[in-house]
Design an enzyme around this catalytic site. Structure first.
Site, short mmCIF file in Angstrom:
data_model
loop_
_atom_site.label_atom_id
_atom_site.label_comp_id
_atom_site.label_asym_id
_atom_site.label_seq_id
_atom_site.Cartn_x
_atom_site.Cartn_y
_atom_site.Cartn_z
N PHE A 191 0.82 -1.22 0.00
CA PHE A 191 0.00 0.00 0.00
C PHE A 191 0.85 1.27 0.00
O PHE A 191 0.37 2.32 -0.39
CB PHE A 191 -0.93 0.01 1.23
N LYS A 213 -1.25 -7.28 -9.04
CA LYS A 213 -2.22 -7.33 -7.92
C LYS A 213 -1.77 -6.26 -6.93
O LYS A 213 -0.92 -6.50 -6.08
CB LYS A 213 -2.21 -8.72 -7.27
N GLU A 216 -4.96 -3.72 -1.82
CA GLU A 216 -6.41 -3.45 -1.78
C GLU A 216 -6.73 -2.18 -1.01
O GLU A 216 -7.85 -1.69 -1.04
CB GLU A 216 -7.14 -4.66 -1.17
N SER A 223 5.35 -6.96 3.41
CA SER A 223 5.92 -7.28 4.72
C SER A 223 6.70 -8.60 4.67
O SER A 223 6.45 -9.45 3.80
CB SER A 223 4.80 -7.36 5.75
N CYS A 238 9.48 1.78 3.35
CA CYS A 238 10.40 0.69 3.69
C CYS A 238 11.81 1.22 3.87
O CYS A 238 12.66 0.54 4.43
CB CYS A 238 10.38 -0.37 2.61
N GLU A 280 9.23 -3.93 13.03
CA GLU A 280 8.93 -2.89 12.05
C GLU A 280 7.57 -2.30 12.42
O GLU A 280 6.55 -2.99 12.41
CB GLU A 280 8.87 -3.48 10.63
P1 NAD Z 1 1.55 -6.59 3.11
O1 NAD Z 1 2.58 -7.65 3.20
O2 NAD Z 1 0.44 -6.60 4.10
O3 NAD Z 1 0.82 -6.63 1.67
C1 NAD Z 1 1.58 -6.64 0.48
C2 NAD Z 1 0.76 -7.32 -0.61
O4 NAD Z 1 0.53 -8.69 -0.24
C3 NAD Z 1 -0.62 -6.69 -0.82
O5 NAD Z 1 -0.89 -6.69 -2.19
C4 NAD Z 1 -1.54 -7.63 -0.05
O6 NAD Z 1 -2.84 -7.67 -0.59
C5 NAD Z 1 -0.86 -8.97 -0.17
N1 NAD Z 1 -1.08 -9.82 1.01
C6 NAD Z 1 -1.26 -9.41 2.30
N2 NAD Z 1 -1.39 -10.48 3.11
C7 NAD Z 1 -1.30 -11.57 2.33
C8 NAD Z 1 -1.35 -12.98 2.59
N3 NAD Z 1 -1.53 -13.45 3.82
N4 NAD Z 1 -1.21 -13.83 1.56
C9 NAD Z 1 -1.03 -13.36 0.30
N5 NAD Z 1 -0.97 -12.05 0.01
C10 NAD Z 1 -1.09 -11.16 0.99
O7 NAD Z 1 2.31 -5.19 3.11
P2 NAD Z 1 1.69 -3.74 3.18
O8 NAD Z 1 1.16 -3.50 4.54
O9 NAD Z 1 0.82 -3.50 2.02
O10 NAD Z 1 3.01 -2.85 2.95
C11 NAD Z 1 3.89 -2.52 3.98
C12 NAD Z 1 5.05 -3.47 4.04
O11 NAD Z 1 5.73 -3.49 2.79
C13 NAD Z 1 6.10 -3.07 5.05
O12 NAD Z 1 6.54 -4.22 5.72
C14 NAD Z 1 7.22 -2.47 4.21
O13 NAD Z 1 8.50 -2.51 4.78
C15 NAD Z 1 7.14 -3.33 3.01
N6 NAD Z 1 7.76 -2.68 1.86
C16 NAD Z 1 8.97 -3.15 1.48
C17 NAD Z 1 9.62 -2.54 0.42
C18 NAD Z 1 10.97 -3.03 -0.02
O14 NAD Z 1 11.40 -2.59 -1.07
N7 NAD Z 1 11.62 -3.90 0.70
C19 NAD Z 1 9.02 -1.46 -0.25
C20 NAD Z 1 7.77 -1.03 0.16
C21 NAD Z 1 7.14 -1.66 1.23
#
Ligand code: NAD
Length: 500
Positions: free
Chosen positions: A151, A175, A178, A228, A283, A383
């Site tokens: 997000f 994808k 959401e 994450s 991140c 985090e």
């Molecule tokens: P998230 O892991 O909750 O979601 C990321 C994606 O995975 C979304 O599209 C979500 O719909 C999907 N998702 C969520 N739970 C899932 C599951 N159980 N099974 C399958 N798919 C699932 O992350 P977020 O809250 O959207 O974003 C924040 C996180 O992203 C933070 O941890 C941040 O550090 C990380 N991030 C990392 C980088 C990097 O380059 N390393 C860059 C941006 C964000």
């Protein structure tokens, strides 16, 4: 507020099929539902993958000059709609408008990099490696590539991957998160305007149902994930066990080390900017400042003074920091502040109940600063992904370096110093993928690649830059023999072929 409907983009147009499930999208500064986003079923994902697979079979043979022209035209379309896209990002994510524009600017840099695809895909050729035998190496597209994005950068993170994947001759199913899905639909419209054939770029919205189908679908060949760490690990393990190449970028806990010889004003500016920009939902945000003796008190005073100047509020009103993305996330971050107090960290600035320039119902939390944070407190170990900055004191450079290296994460880090030798030692010995020297957020330029180490990245390929081209192509080596008519043809020889 009338809630809009946000739907998938499949085979060059918005989805018109039935939808059984959907999610709410909020305007975080208003705390109100602004839209409903369709959640894809497995069948919807299958339709998107089928469209992509069909489109890939023609697109992979498109000329490099055509691909390059589409990329240039996509850039033009995006520039034309840049303000609109920034407004969409602010309305669904909450980050302030200038920051939303900043993420588009960094995404555009990757588009510009991908415009050079005719050069990026140059192969190799060696004449006469053996008698009348030449070798050619070429890089070809992979097929249908899935992208699952977080997000916090609804425009930039898709732009890290999509332009390079498309330029390399692949088709894409994205994808997006959401929580803020509308940016991806605008990107789809820009691709259509740029003349990308239908089906080369598709968007499916939703949750784990859509993600898990992409991870197991036999026609998806590659998966790029950002999110994450627990989900990154799941994506990597599931995708690779289904035979796909996977790059899965995870979470972070970025340390900024400040040595006693640093310019403390520059360091304090950097800590506040990198700690609270985008409300800490980056991140590459700095979430820990490691103050090396004896400058801790002085540095904390300078950081505190700057935090007092920050205006938290609606990102459309020229504020410095917006709300958090959802009420649930705001409550989670608030709980970390409560836990930090309980763990004995010194709460220097409390963001709970801060004054805001925005609606009473927004998902607000002001900038928060802890000092003398114990390294076993959850506010240090986890985090948090919010506007909470922890200061940890270290007696020496060596102990500061050990602390950074003890973290399970290895996304970004920075050192502030005027000692070139120590800076050089830090960059050499630190176990982190992206390092800043007097630079707080060392996001690599588009011609390099972005990625962390340890629990911040699963897989061995970073995002965009040369790694991006590598990830979105398969290497092929052709060994050919075109003997002259007068050359006697090869004799029967059952030995392993040698070069002569
Ligand atoms: P998230 O892991 O909750 O979601 C990321 C994606 O995975 C979304 O599209 C979500 O719909 C999907 N998702 C969520 N739970 C899932 C599951 N159980 N099974 C399958 N798919 C699932 O992350 P977020 O809250 O959207 O974003 C924040 C996180 O992203 C933070 O941890 C941040 O550090 C990380 N991030 C990392 C980088 C990097 O380059 N390393 C860059 C941006 C964000």
């Amino acid at each position: 507020m009338t809630a809009k409907r946000i739907t998938h983009w499949i085979d060059g147009k918005p989805w018109t099929g039935p939808v059984a499930r959907y999610g709410e999208v909020f305007d975080p500064a208003l705390g109100a539902v602004s839209g409903h986003v369709d959640f894809a079923s497995e069948q919807d994902v299958d339709a998107a993958v089928a469209a992509a697979d069909t489109a890939w079979r023609s697109w992979r043979s498109s000329t490099l000059s055509r691909r390059s022209r589409v990329l240039f035209d996509f850039r033009t379309a995006l520039l034309r709609r840049r303000e609109e896209l920034a407004a969409i990002v602010t309305s669904e994510h909450g980050k302030v408008l200038s920051d939303a524009d900043g993420e588009i600017a960094r995404g555009l840099e990757v588009v510009e990099f991908a415009c050079g695809i005719p050069t990026l895909l140059q192969g190799g050729f060696s004449e006469s490696v053996s008698t009348q035998i030449d070798v050619t190496s070429i890089r070809q597209s992979v097929g249908v590539c899935a992208m699952i994005t977080p997000f916090n950068f609804p425009a930039m993170v898709p732009l890290w991957f999509v332009p390079i994947a498309v330029a390399c001759g692949n088709a894409v199913v994205l994808k997006p998160s959401e929580k803020d899905p509308s940016a991806s639909v605008l990107l789809a419209e820009c691709w259509a305007e740029a003349g990308l054939p239908d089906g080369v770029f598709n968007v499916v919205h939703g949750d784990a149902v859509a993600v898990n189908r992409l991870l197991t679908h036999p026609d998806v060949r590659a998966v790029s994930f950002v999110g994450s760490t627990p989900v990154a690990r799941h994506v990597y393990e599931t995708g690779t066990s289904h035979g796909k190449r996977v790059q899965a970028l995870g979470g972070a806990k970025n340390h900024m080390v400040v040595l006693s010889d640093a310019d403390l004003d520059a360091a304090a500016d950097a800590a506040v900017s990198a700690g609270f920009g985008s409300a800490g939902e980056r991140c590459m945000a700095v979430s820990v400042v490691v103050a090396v003796d004896p400058i801790g008190d002085d540095l904390v005073a300078r950081i505190t003074e700057r935090m007092g100047q920050l205006r938290t509020g609606d990102g459309r009103r020229g504020c410095d920091m917006g709300p958090l993305v959802t009420g649930a996330h705001r409550d989670k971050v608030t709980a970390y502040i409560d836990a930090g107090v309980q763990a004995g960290a010194k709460l220097v600035v409390d963001g709970r109940g801060t004054n805001v320039d925005g609606s009473d119902d927004g998902f607000w939390l002001g900038p928060t600063l802890f000092d003398n944070v114990p390294t076993d407190a959850s506010v240090y170990t986890d985090e948090i992904f919010g506007p909470v900055l922890s200061v940890v004191r270290a007696p020496s450079f060596d102990q500061a370096l050990d602390l950074v290296n003890a973290s399970p994460y290895g996304n970004g880090t920075a050192i502030f110093t005027s000692d070139g030798a120590l800076a050089r030692r830090f960059q050499n010995e630190v176990e982190v993928g992206m390092v800043g020297v007097n630079v707080p957020i060392p996001v690599p330029a588009a011609s390099y690649s972005f990625g962390g180490w340890k629990a911040s990245l699963f897989g061995d390929t970073h995002a965009y830059g040369p790694d991006g081209v590598h990830f979105f192509t398969r290497s092929k080596v052709v060994t050919s023999r075109w003997p002259r008519a007068t050359t006697p043809h090869a004799q029967l020889d059952l030995n392993f072929p040698g070069n002569r």
